[in-house]
Scaffold this motif. Sequence first.
Motif, short mmCIF file in Angstrom:
data_model
loop_
_atom_site.label_atom_id
_atom_site.label_comp_id
_atom_site.label_asym_id
_atom_site.label_seq_id
_atom_site.Cartn_x
_atom_site.Cartn_y
_atom_site.Cartn_z
N THR A 175 0.84 -1.19 0.00
CA THR A 175 0.00 0.00 0.00
C THR A 175 0.88 1.24 0.00
OG1 THR A 175 -0.07 -0.07 2.42
CG2 THR A 175 -1.87 -1.14 1.23
N PRO A 176 0.31 2.38 -0.43
CA PRO A 176 1.09 3.63 -0.44
C PRO A 176 1.67 3.91 0.95
CG PRO A 176 -0.95 3.93 -1.64
CD PRO A 176 -1.03 2.58 -0.99
N PRO A 177 2.96 4.30 1.03
CA PRO A 177 3.59 4.51 2.33
C PRO A 177 3.01 5.70 3.06
CG PRO A 177 5.01 5.31 0.58
CD PRO A 177 3.85 4.63 -0.09
N MET A 178 2.90 5.57 4.37
CA MET A 178 2.51 6.70 5.20
C MET A 178 3.78 7.45 5.59
SD MET A 178 -0.73 6.78 5.51
CE MET A 178 -0.99 7.83 6.95
N THR A 179 3.72 8.78 5.57
CA THR A 179 4.87 9.58 5.94
C THR A 179 4.64 10.18 7.30
OG1 THR A 179 3.90 11.47 4.82
CG2 THR A 179 5.43 10.13 3.54
N SER A 180 5.72 10.67 7.89
CA SER A 180 5.61 11.18 9.25
C SER A 180 4.67 12.35 9.36
CB SER A 180 7.00 11.59 9.77
OG SER A 180 7.50 12.68 9.02
N GLY A 181 4.48 13.07 8.24
CA GLY A 181 3.58 14.21 8.29
C GLY A 181 2.13 13.82 8.13
N THR B 46 3.72 18.31 7.01
CA THR B 46 2.29 18.41 6.84
C THR B 46 1.88 17.55 5.67
OG1 THR B 46 2.60 20.34 5.45
CG2 THR B 46 2.12 20.75 7.76
N ALA B 47 0.61 17.24 5.57
CA ALA B 47 0.12 16.45 4.46
C ALA B 47 -1.15 17.07 3.93
CB ALA B 47 -0.13 15.01 4.89
N ALA B 48 -1.28 17.07 2.60
CA ALA B 48 -2.49 17.58 1.99
C ALA B 48 -2.48 17.17 0.54
CB ALA B 48 -2.56 19.11 2.11
N LEU C 81 11.67 24.42 1.99
CA LEU C 81 10.38 23.72 1.94
C LEU C 81 10.56 22.55 1.00
CD1 LEU C 81 7.30 23.46 2.46
CD2 LEU C 81 6.96 24.93 0.45
N ALA C 82 10.60 21.34 1.54
CA ALA C 82 10.80 20.14 0.74
C ALA C 82 9.44 19.54 0.39
CB ALA C 82 11.65 19.13 1.49
N VAL C 83 9.21 19.26 -0.89
CA VAL C 83 7.91 18.80 -1.38
C VAL C 83 8.01 17.35 -1.82
CG1 VAL C 83 6.09 19.19 -3.07
CG2 VAL C 83 7.33 21.14 -2.11
N TYR C 84 7.08 16.54 -1.35
CA TYR C 84 7.06 15.10 -1.67
C TYR C 84 5.64 14.66 -2.03
CZ TYR C 84 11.53 15.08 0.89
OH TYR C 84 12.80 15.34 1.33
N GLY C 85 5.56 13.55 -2.75
CA GLY C 85 4.29 12.88 -2.99
C GLY C 85 4.21 11.66 -2.09
N ALA C 86 3.07 11.46 -1.43
CA ALA C 86 2.94 10.36 -0.48
C ALA C 86 3.10 8.99 -1.13
CB ALA C 86 1.59 10.45 0.24
N LEU C 87 2.83 8.87 -2.43
CA LEU C 87 2.94 7.59 -3.11
C LEU C 87 4.33 7.34 -3.71
CD1 LEU C 87 -0.48 7.55 -5.03
CD2 LEU C 87 0.04 6.81 -2.69
N ASP C 88 5.20 8.31 -3.58
CA ASP C 88 6.53 8.25 -4.20
C ASP C 88 7.53 7.63 -3.22
OD1 ASP C 88 8.74 8.65 -5.79
OD2 ASP C 88 8.77 10.84 -5.57
N SER C 89 7.38 6.33 -2.97
CA SER C 89 8.17 5.68 -1.93
C SER C 89 9.67 5.71 -2.23
CB SER C 89 7.71 4.22 -1.75
OG SER C 89 7.81 3.51 -2.97
N SER D 80 8.50 20.04 5.62
CA SER D 80 8.26 19.07 4.56
C SER D 80 6.76 19.02 4.28
CB SER D 80 8.75 17.67 4.97
OG SER D 80 10.15 17.65 5.11
N PHE D 81 6.41 19.14 3.03
CA PHE D 81 5.02 19.00 2.61
C PHE D 81 4.87 17.69 1.86
CE2 PHE D 81 2.09 19.78 -1.09
CZ PHE D 81 0.93 19.48 -0.39
N ILE D 82 4.02 16.82 2.35
CA ILE D 82 3.78 15.52 1.71
C ILE D 82 2.36 15.52 1.16
CG2 ILE D 82 3.78 13.02 1.98
CD1 ILE D 82 5.36 15.01 4.71
N ALA D 83 2.23 15.51 -0.14
CA ALA D 83 0.93 15.58 -0.78
C ALA D 83 0.28 14.20 -0.80
CB ALA D 83 1.06 16.12 -2.20
N GLU D 84 -0.80 14.05 -0.07
CA GLU D 84 -1.50 12.77 -0.01
C GLU D 84 -2.08 12.41 -1.38
OE1 GLU D 84 -4.44 12.93 3.02
OE2 GLU D 84 -2.99 12.83 4.67
N GLY D 85 -2.04 11.12 -1.70
CA GLY D 85 -2.60 10.65 -2.95
C GLY D 85 -1.82 11.04 -4.17
N ALA D 86 -0.66 11.65 -4.00
CA ALA D 86 0.14 12.14 -5.13
C ALA D 86 1.41 11.31 -5.28
CB ALA D 86 0.50 13.60 -4.94
#
Length: 313
Positions: free
Chosen positions: A56-62, A71-73, A245-253, A275-281
């Motif tokens: 499953t898509p990894p969960m990140t600390s945010g 944060t996640a959004a 500001l580091a930008v990540y996608g939550a699905l980008d393991s 760190s911003f982790i975009a959920e579903g991205a």
Amino acid sequence: MTPLQRYIAEEIATDHVEGLLSRREAMRRLGLLGLGAPAAVALIASCADKAEQSGTPPMTSGAGSGTPGSTAAGGGTTVAGAPPGSGTALPTTAITFDGPEGRTLQAAWSAAAQPRGGVLVIHENKGLTDHIRSIAGRFAGIGYNALAVDLLSEEGGTATFTDPAAATAALGKLPQERFLADLRSGLAELQRRTPGKKLAATGFCFGGGLTWLLLTSGTPELAAATPFYGPFPDNGEIRTKAAVLAVYGALDSRVDASRPAAEAALDRAGATHESFIAEGADHAFFNDTGPRYNAAAATEAWRRVIDWYTRYL
């Protein structure tokens, strides 16, 4: 193989595993990078194993853990509409300027009407494309002079490559030291064109990794940086006080695996960071010309970048 070369090769293999490239095309592109058939087959198998193990898509600390600074959004639904920032984007102009060791560098330049600062835009592994030019124009549209250096300038420029995979392969064979030298020249040119203002750097995928390289190699002229889903260098140490500001996608393991090291290095350096982790991205979710584009995540990321530069530029 350098870390950035490995990153490009793994990206090609992952694109095949995720169904974005046929096996034949993936093998062709890996061959252009210099990988023989056995090595290419082994890399694809390794990426397939990692994809299977991730499940499953990894969960990140945010994403619900309450970790400070993360944060996640974003949401997983791609919505219709113009790409973020495009409504006020300004045109870009092709320019050249003096680079290191007497080399001439090509770039896309977009000037804000009343610049509040300058942003160096670092392209993906496809080179200086229309998409990257558009991002430079979007920054100019919100008040920041923007410069996007073509890191294939010495090879004649990205436009000389009729096969985008060949441009990627050419970038994969170049030394990191040349990228850093060209980007530092880009920062100097950006400062010359934006006198008395603070500078920032943003990069995407491969360019996100180069943004991290700038931060770990020492670039005191940077006041801020926003690397998008770029791999953090192995054993890297932050050598700047830039606000990141580091930008990540939550699905980008694959890239997300380097996030803890990036955050720890920023903590050690005493740098302001989030760190911003975009959920579903997924990886490359900001690229509206690519198959992984996620408009909701891209819009939220753009909003956060604007806010970040408003605070630190």
